[in-house]
Design an enzyme around this catalytic site. Structure first.
Site, mmCIF file in Angstrom:
data_model
loop_
_atom_site.group_PDB
_atom_site.id
_atom_site.type_symbol
_atom_site.label_atom_id
_atom_site.label_comp_id
_atom_site.label_asym_id
_atom_site.label_seq_id
_atom_site.Cartn_x
_atom_site.Cartn_y
_atom_site.Cartn_z
ATOM 1 N N GLY A 153 0.788 -1.233 0.000
ATOM 2 C CA GLY A 153 0.000 0.000 0.000
ATOM 3 C C GLY A 153 0.815 1.274 0.000
ATOM 4 N N SER A 154 2.024 1.230 -0.574
ATOM 5 C CA SER A 154 2.807 2.477 -0.601
ATOM 6 C C SER A 154 2.189 3.485 -1.568
ATOM 7 C CB SER A 154 4.277 2.209 -0.928
ATOM 8 O OG SER A 154 4.423 1.820 -2.272
ATOM 9 N N ASN A 155 1.553 3.018 -2.636
ATOM 10 C CA ASN A 155 0.850 3.950 -3.528
ATOM 11 C C ASN A 155 -0.363 4.552 -2.824
ATOM 12 O OD1 ASN A 155 1.894 4.201 -6.453
ATOM 13 N ND2 ASN A 155 2.174 2.032 -5.987
ATOM 14 N N LYS A 177 -6.167 -8.913 -7.838
ATOM 15 C CA LYS A 177 -7.316 -9.672 -8.352
ATOM 16 C C LYS A 177 -7.967 -8.901 -9.488
ATOM 17 C CE LYS A 177 -7.031 -12.908 -5.305
ATOM 18 N NZ LYS A 177 -6.772 -14.297 -5.673
ATOM 19 N N ASN A 217 -5.583 2.052 -12.758
ATOM 20 C CA ASN A 217 -4.571 1.137 -12.211
ATOM 21 C C ASN A 217 -3.198 1.732 -12.488
ATOM 22 O OD1 ASN A 217 -3.489 -1.363 -11.148
ATOM 23 N ND2 ASN A 217 -2.970 -1.907 -13.255
ATOM 24 N N HIS A 243 0.771 0.580 -13.286
ATOM 25 C CA HIS A 243 1.575 -0.574 -13.687
ATOM 26 C C HIS A 243 3.041 -0.143 -13.723
ATOM 27 C CE1 HIS A 243 2.234 -4.477 -15.571
ATOM 28 N NE2 HIS A 243 3.121 -3.875 -16.345
ATOM 29 N N ASP A 272 -4.143 -5.021 -17.994
ATOM 30 C CA ASP A 272 -3.207 -4.024 -18.542
ATOM 31 C C ASP A 272 -3.525 -3.579 -19.971
ATOM 32 O OD1 ASP A 272 -1.849 -4.358 -16.130
ATOM 33 O OD2 ASP A 272 -0.502 -5.865 -16.981
ATOM 34 N N GLU A 274 6.165 5.899 -9.457
ATOM 35 C CA GLU A 274 4.738 5.550 -9.412
ATOM 36 C C GLU A 274 3.989 6.465 -8.454
ATOM 37 O OE1 GLU A 274 3.630 1.452 -8.731
ATOM 38 O OE2 GLU A 274 5.548 0.790 -9.527
HETATM 39 C C1 GRF Z 1 3.215 -1.320 -7.598
HETATM 40 O O1 GRF Z 1 4.476 -1.593 -8.152
HETATM 41 C C2 GRF Z 1 2.181 -1.207 -8.702
HETATM 42 O O2 GRF Z 1 2.716 -0.765 -9.912
HETATM 43 C C3 GRF Z 1 1.693 -2.598 -8.862
HETATM 44 O O3 GRF Z 1 1.714 -3.136 -7.554
HETATM 45 C C4 GRF Z 1 2.685 -2.462 -6.767
HETATM 46 C C5 GRF Z 1 1.980 -2.004 -5.538
HETATM 47 O O4 GRF Z 1 2.859 -1.465 -4.581
HETATM 48 N N1 GRF Z 1 0.402 -2.614 -9.495
HETATM 49 P P1 GRF Z 1 2.257 -0.846 -3.263
HETATM 50 O O5 GRF Z 1 1.376 -1.899 -2.598
HETATM 51 O O6 GRF Z 1 1.467 0.378 -3.639
HETATM 52 O O7 GRF Z 1 3.435 -0.521 -2.400
#
Ligand code: GRF
Length: 206
Positions: free
Chosen positions: A13-15, A92, A108, A110, A151, A180
């Site tokens: 969940g870093s994003n 999923k 999403n 990627h 994708d 990202e």
């Molecule tokens: C990221 O590299 C994203 O591109 C991919 O899954 C990873 C998720 O990382 N879809 P995080 O859980 O947000 O740290």
């Protein structure tokens, strides 16, 4: 006028955290409304709870029937009045009901420059291994709309990341992940400001 965001995530969940932080810092005019995870022990759940964002576990364990799971995810997103669905490391596939209701409003991220290095089996470390194996000098990150196929939905933002001589999948993954975070926040900010228009005309604004 904040954009109401609903997240689905499976792991770290870093994003999700980067987007949350940007909302808290007023760098992004958006409101995280709910997080759904298929993984009840994912660190992302703890991140959401710490931030006071409702975190809900929905998976094949809670709903063995895929149709019921699809309906449950849709119900939670609708109950929280979500405008835009953000897949932030969700491992999923979304079901047809969610995809239909949120058509053109599911994003999403990627960790490569799609259409390169995307599709079935291209996730996590496998992406960066393939980039290195192909001898690419440049990789990157892509934010795209989600459709039924992995994708394949149209890209709405991309940012390049250099591949350097002694990169390993781990060093490359770390460099891409940082980009990202910035790209996802920036793309959502552009959507919130109306600079990128998503397909659906009926985003509910507060
Ligand atoms: C990221 O590299 C994203 O591109 C991919 O899954 C990873 C998720 O990382 N879809 P995080 O859980 O947000 O740290």
């Amino acid at each position: 006028m904040a954009l109401k965001l609903g997240f689905l995530a499976s792991h770290e969940g870093s994003n999700f955290q980067a987007i949350l932080d940007a909302c808290r810092a007023d760098a992004l005019d958006a409101e995280p409304r709910v997080l759904i995870s298929n993984n009840s022990s994912a660190p992302v759940i703890e991140r959401a709870r710490r931030a006071g964002v409702p975190a809900i576990h929905l998976s094949a364990h809670t709903h063995p029937d895929p149709t019921a799971l699809d309906a449950a995810i849709l119900r939670v997103l609708m109950e929280h009045e979500v405008d835009v669905v953000v897949l932030a490391g969700y491992m999923k596939k979304l079901g047809p009901r969610v995809l239909k209701h949120f058509h053109g409003r599911v994003l999403n991220i990627h960790p490569a420059l799609l259409p390169k290095f995307g599709g079935v089996g291209m996730y996590g470390r496998y992406v960066h291994e393939a980039v290195l194996k192909a001898g690419e000098k440049v990789t990157g990150a892509t934010v795209h709309l989600v459709t039924e196929e992995y994708d394949q939905g149209p890209a709405i933002a991309q940012r390049e990341v250099p591949v350097v001589a002694d990169d390993t999948p781990d060093t490359l993954a770390a460099r891409v992940l940082e980009v990202e975070h910035a790209l996802f926040v920036d793309t959502l900010a552009r959507i919130a400001r109306g600079e990128i228009t998503l397909l659906s005309p009926n985003l509910s604004k507060t």
